[in-house]
Motif scaffolding. Structure first.
Motif: not given
Length: 336
Positions: A238, A258-259, A261-263, A265-266, A315
């Motif tokens: 990352y 970036f969206g 990768c958001s799932s 990361l969560c 997401r």
């Protein structure tokens, strides 16, 4: 409600009455006794409601993810293959503990066979390691997709991705294998009562009347491998991803990239934070009430398998769109 006092025995907390009354020798106990939530026995039925709800969401959510990816050809990509592997891992991880927990809460069925206890212990650590390895593989997929998009289809091909799953399984199986073997060799001569809802590693070996430092040190070693090394590789991926994102020319492009990768990361945070807290608390936070230990030991087993399909379903646009297509639509009734 009258509070139950707890004593420290062999580096772990046990109810004083049980610790003091354990005069019998259990050099090789045929069964262990799982207490569930010590001191909250009267509320076990109420406690079972959120546990059962979480398990239901876990089963339905992960099976839905598997069905959606299987039936939608556009989702036959590395990221969604990894997501299917993660869903299967979550199903096994939660099923290895939840049915027994619910039997304790509903039917007061607290006994668990010695071998079954060690098998459950093995499955918990094996599939936790597998899940951690899959997160590393998913981080690699995001790194290649964002930093080397033109080479993504040639690096992570449909032939390469299925081979990553067995590697993660093999690593998890090998890392978890010493747990039951070490636990089996100790003599258990104090008590066979485990003040947890499942066979937690340190809770089991702490009942032995022997020097269990080998088990404790090995647990720390696997913790470093599972969390330390895996988090290091994820963070490294990352770091490169963020550098690539910040080099994009527009804010909209940066947010859109970036969206993707958001799932991931969560779900990483939902997995590693409870795991780290539970593992460190059981070894070092002996002054905390026992229910805190039990609570965090349950959260790292229950929370990630439930949240993973929910996060990805909410997401990830492709999964969300396909899910909406599968849901029945209400339309105006036509009468002839």
């Amino acid at each position: 409600m009258r509070e139950t006092p707890f004593c420290l025995r062999v580096g772990h907390l046990l109810p004083c009455s049980m610790a003091d009354s354990s005069s019998a020798n259990f050099t090789n106990p045929s069964t262990f006794i799982l207490l569930g939530m010590p001191g909250l026995e009267a509320a076990h039925v109420w406690i079972s409601i959120p546990f059962c709800t979480m398990y239901t969401i876990t089963i339905l959510g992960n099976i839905t993810i598997l069905i959606i990816v299987k039936t939608e050809p556009s989702l036959h990509e590395p990221m969604y293959y990894f997501l299917c592997m993660l869903a299967i891992t979550d199903l096994v991880l939660s099923t290895s503990t939840l049915p027994k927990m619910l039997s304790i809460f509903w039917f007061n069925s607290r006994e668990i066979d010695f071998s079954a206890c060690l098998t459950q212990l093995y499955f918990v650590h094996c599939f936790s390691a597998i899940e951690s390895g899959l997160f590393v593989a998913m981080a690699l997929d995001r790194y290649v997709a964002i930093c080397h998009p033109l080479r993504h289809s040639t690096i992570l091909t449909n032939a390469v991705v299925p081979k990553i799953g067995p590697v993660a399984v093999l690593r998890g199986a090998i890392l978890a294998l010493p747990y039951p073997f070490l636990a089996r060799q100790w003599p258990y001569c104090r008590t066979n009562i485990i003040p947890y809802t499942h066979c937690e590693h340190m809770a089991v070996v702490s009942l032995a009347c022997a020097d269990i430092r080998v088990s404790s040190y090995y647990g720390l070693f696997t913790l470093i491998c599972r969390i330390g090394l895996d988090v290091f590789f994820i963070a490294l991926s990352y770091t490169q991803i963020l550098r690539a994102i910040f080099r994009l020319p527009t804010k909209d492009a940066r947010l859109k990239t970036f969206g993707t990768c958001s799932s991931h990361l969560c779900v990483i945070l939902a997995f590693y934070i409870p795991t780290l807290f539970s593992s460190l608390m059981v070894r070092f936070a002996h002054n905390l009430p026992l229910n805190f230990h039990v609570f965090f030991a349950n959260m790292y087993l229950l929370l990630p398998p439930m949240l993973n399909p929910v996060i990805y379903g909410v997401r990830t646009q492709q999964i969300r769109a396909r899910l909406l297509q599968l849901l029945p639509r209400k339309g105006p009734k036509v009468f002839s």
